[in-house]
Design a protein around this motif. Sequence first.
Motif, mmCIF file in Angstrom:
data_model
loop_
_atom_site.group_PDB
_atom_site.id
_atom_site.type_symbol
_atom_site.label_atom_id
_atom_site.label_comp_id
_atom_site.label_asym_id
_atom_site.label_seq_id
_atom_site.Cartn_x
_atom_site.Cartn_y
_atom_site.Cartn_z
ATOM 1 N N ASP A 63 2.436 -8.200 -7.592
ATOM 2 C CA ASP A 63 1.940 -6.824 -7.698
ATOM 3 C C ASP A 63 1.858 -6.235 -6.284
ATOM 4 O OD1 ASP A 63 0.951 -4.469 -8.746
ATOM 5 O OD2 ASP A 63 -1.094 -5.196 -9.031
ATOM 6 N N TYR A 66 -1.495 -6.748 -4.409
ATOM 7 C CA TYR A 66 -2.752 -6.687 -5.169
ATOM 8 C C TYR A 66 -2.950 -7.999 -5.960
ATOM 9 C CZ TYR A 66 -3.569 -1.949 -3.694
ATOM 10 O OH TYR A 66 -3.829 -0.843 -2.919
ATOM 11 N N VAL A 103 -9.402 -6.789 -2.823
ATOM 12 C CA VAL A 103 -9.280 -6.990 -4.259
ATOM 13 C C VAL A 103 -10.309 -8.056 -4.643
ATOM 14 C CG1 VAL A 103 -7.650 -7.476 -6.122
ATOM 15 C CG2 VAL A 103 -6.805 -6.572 -3.959
ATOM 16 N N PHE A 169 -6.221 -7.086 -15.488
ATOM 17 C CA PHE A 169 -5.083 -6.205 -15.199
ATOM 18 C C PHE A 169 -3.757 -6.816 -15.652
ATOM 19 C CE2 PHE A 169 -2.363 -3.396 -12.649
ATOM 20 C CZ PHE A 169 -2.902 -2.186 -13.038
ATOM 21 N N GLN A 173 -2.976 -12.114 -12.585
ATOM 22 C CA GLN A 173 -4.146 -11.743 -11.776
ATOM 23 C C GLN A 173 -5.440 -12.182 -12.468
ATOM 24 O OE1 GLN A 173 -2.880 -7.655 -11.731
ATOM 25 N NE2 GLN A 173 -2.434 -7.680 -9.540
ATOM 26 N N ARG A 203 -11.743 -0.370 0.993
ATOM 27 C CA ARG A 203 -11.480 0.283 -0.283
ATOM 28 C C ARG A 203 -11.546 -0.854 -1.290
ATOM 29 N NH1 ARG A 203 -7.310 -0.641 -4.333
ATOM 30 N NH2 ARG A 203 -7.005 1.292 -5.462
ATOM 31 N N ASP A 205 -10.838 -2.441 -4.748
ATOM 32 C CA ASP A 205 -9.927 -2.333 -5.877
ATOM 33 C C ASP A 205 -10.663 -2.555 -7.205
ATOM 34 O OD1 ASP A 205 -6.949 -2.341 -6.462
ATOM 35 O OD2 ASP A 205 -7.507 -4.202 -7.455
ATOM 36 N N ILE A 206 -10.307 -1.786 -8.217
ATOM 37 C CA ILE A 206 -10.903 -1.846 -9.568
ATOM 38 C C ILE A 206 -12.298 -2.501 -9.612
ATOM 39 C CG2 ILE A 206 -8.817 -1.579 -10.952
ATOM 40 C CD1 ILE A 206 -8.645 -4.561 -11.348
ATOM 41 N N ASP A 333 -0.603 4.506 -7.198
ATOM 42 C CA ASP A 333 -0.552 4.257 -8.642
ATOM 43 C C ASP A 333 -0.221 5.520 -9.432
ATOM 44 O OD1 ASP A 333 -1.447 1.621 -8.275
ATOM 45 O OD2 ASP A 333 -3.540 2.245 -8.353
ATOM 46 N N ARG A 412 6.203 5.178 -4.531
ATOM 47 C CA ARG A 412 6.044 4.221 -3.423
ATOM 48 C C ARG A 412 7.275 4.138 -2.531
ATOM 49 N NH1 ARG A 412 3.317 -0.766 -6.967
ATOM 50 N NH2 ARG A 412 1.333 0.297 -7.345
HETATM 51 C C1 GLC Z 1 -5.666 -1.123 -8.637
HETATM 52 C C2 GLC Z 1 -4.558 -0.906 -7.627
HETATM 53 C C3 GLC Z 1 -3.250 -1.188 -8.297
HETATM 54 C C4 GLC Z 1 -3.228 -2.633 -8.720
HETATM 55 C C5 GLC Z 1 -4.422 -2.954 -9.627
HETATM 56 C C6 GLC Z 1 -4.631 -4.429 -9.749
HETATM 57 O O1 GLC Z 1 -5.669 -0.180 -9.643
HETATM 58 O O2 GLC Z 1 -4.649 0.390 -7.099
HETATM 59 O O3 GLC Z 1 -2.154 -0.889 -7.484
HETATM 60 O O4 GLC Z 1 -2.044 -2.910 -9.401
HETATM 61 O O5 GLC Z 1 -5.629 -2.428 -9.129
HETATM 62 O O6 GLC Z 1 -5.112 -4.957 -8.561
#
Ligand code: GLC
Length: 555
Positions: A63, A66, A103, A169, A173, A203, A205-206, A333, A412
């Motif tokens: 990914d 990510y 992440v 996701f 992952q 930042r 992530d999710i 995204d 991207r």
């Molecule tokens: C977030 C990221 C995205 C990624 C996902 C899983 O939404 O912005 O790009 O695929 O999380 O980490």
Amino acid sequence: MSIDKYKWWQKTIVYQIYPRSFKDSTGNGIGDLRGIIEKLDYLKELGVESIWFSPFFTSPQQDHGYDVANFREIDPLYGTMEDFDKILKEIHDKKMKIVLDLVLNHTSIKHPWFIESASSKDNSKRDWYVWRDGKKPGGKKPPNNWKAIPGGPAWIYYENTDQWFYFHFLPFQPDLNYRNPEVKEEMLNTMRFWLDKGVDGFRLDILHSIFEDKLLRNNPFSWALTLSDKKPACYFQYHKYDLNLPETLDFTIELRNLMEEYEPDRFLVGEIFVSIENVRKYYGPNNNGLHMVFLFEFTSTPFKSKKYRKVISRIEKALPFPFTPTFVYSNHDRVRHISLLKDNVKKAKILATMQLTLRGVPFIYYGEEIGMGNVKFKLKTSEDPIGRKFSKFPFPQIVRLLGFSLTRDSCRTPMQWNADSNAGFTPNPEVKTWLKISDNYKKVNVSRGEKNPNSLLNCYKRLIEVRRENISLQEGLFHIIDLGKLNKKCLAYKRIHEKQEIFVYLNFINKDILLENPIQKPDLIFSTLSNRKALDPNAYDGNIKLTPFEGVIFK
Ligand code: GLC
């Protein structure tokens, strides 16, 4: 935690770099850290302060970063820790800030922790992930009805231990288990590792999916088909038990406390899918949670003055000072917003003016400042795993009709630096870049934008300068101005700091409009038209005239 003085992060401007696509220094067609170093002067000149890097940590790149396999190392594809240290120093030397993308929610399936965890039920890392027996009898069905965000069951079966693991996701992952204190400690230490090096923010992530229901109760039904920023529901499921849990909210306070240990100030911005009305809980009961949360509403607001007026009023209501809103049009995204505007540069200038003059922090996605748009890609051969997933989807047209891009490759593509072959993205003119370069690169590129005083790029530069020179635009209170019937055509507001009042008027229609002049002698400090020098109320019976899609700032 009361904030009586504006902190730097409350008025910063953030620029997002997707490292694969910003600048390649080696000639292999993939962007890297040294490439970014080459372009720091460009960013300094643009005027942005904080640079957020999408992940460049060790990763199998399923990914594109990510999916992390080591949170404390740099993936060799992008460079070395020395390169990172260099970039950090150069950014700080230029009086800019560096923001990393963390992440916390999951790792890659190839992370050594997961490999260990999956190896046996009694492995010491077993409980670092969420493993469960399947549904009885037989256990050959997933433990509950949870669906992953891109669709399909959120569980994968492992025969060797006859159990399932949970992922929010994509199947590669696996979610970390934050109910295990070791996991939490390890990830907080990872944050310390980067903070000790001197990074200025993260930042996250999710972040909304950090914790899941202890009892793993089934999620209820919802009519929602696709995910929106209004409600955490999709594919006919309301994500009640896997998203936005109270434990996750408590966790934001722990994260904030960790950040508070550091001087000077650092900040956290969370990626969370909630409505504007529900976002406040992530800022903490006393503004002691996340410093900021992405507000994605602008990514889908139609280009209509009244619509924006409404969204902005909702934001101001939900997040009054000292809460800090954020303004996002695009990211790695989402569909690049100029494509939603059908490449209309005048409209893009209006939105840029708005983004840089509202109360809060603007997030600019690389290339947005020159008007880079979405590019079409085949789903089957998509680099983005989501695109490949959708190629098997029976009616991709439906999703497309709903305004979604089915592969994130589209937003991207490599940065368009100039009109040379490969758009100056790589020193190797022959190499096939990791994603093809947009066909429009000869027209839309940095070098061309720099030469044209009326370009989108120069509009951004002027706006950023005006923001920097006027404290009201950074710290001022916000007041929307009621234009009565003209609200349909024009969005107007002012920013007030002590005695300074600054007015912003944005013409959302393709016609001239005349507006009542709110002050005696308006001093024009910015217009989206680079050659406009003054507002001349005397020439229009004391009114202000705005040309089609023109935005002005005056005091
Ligand atoms: C977030 C990221 C995205 C990624 C996902 C899983 O939404 O912005 O790009 O695929 O999380 O980490």
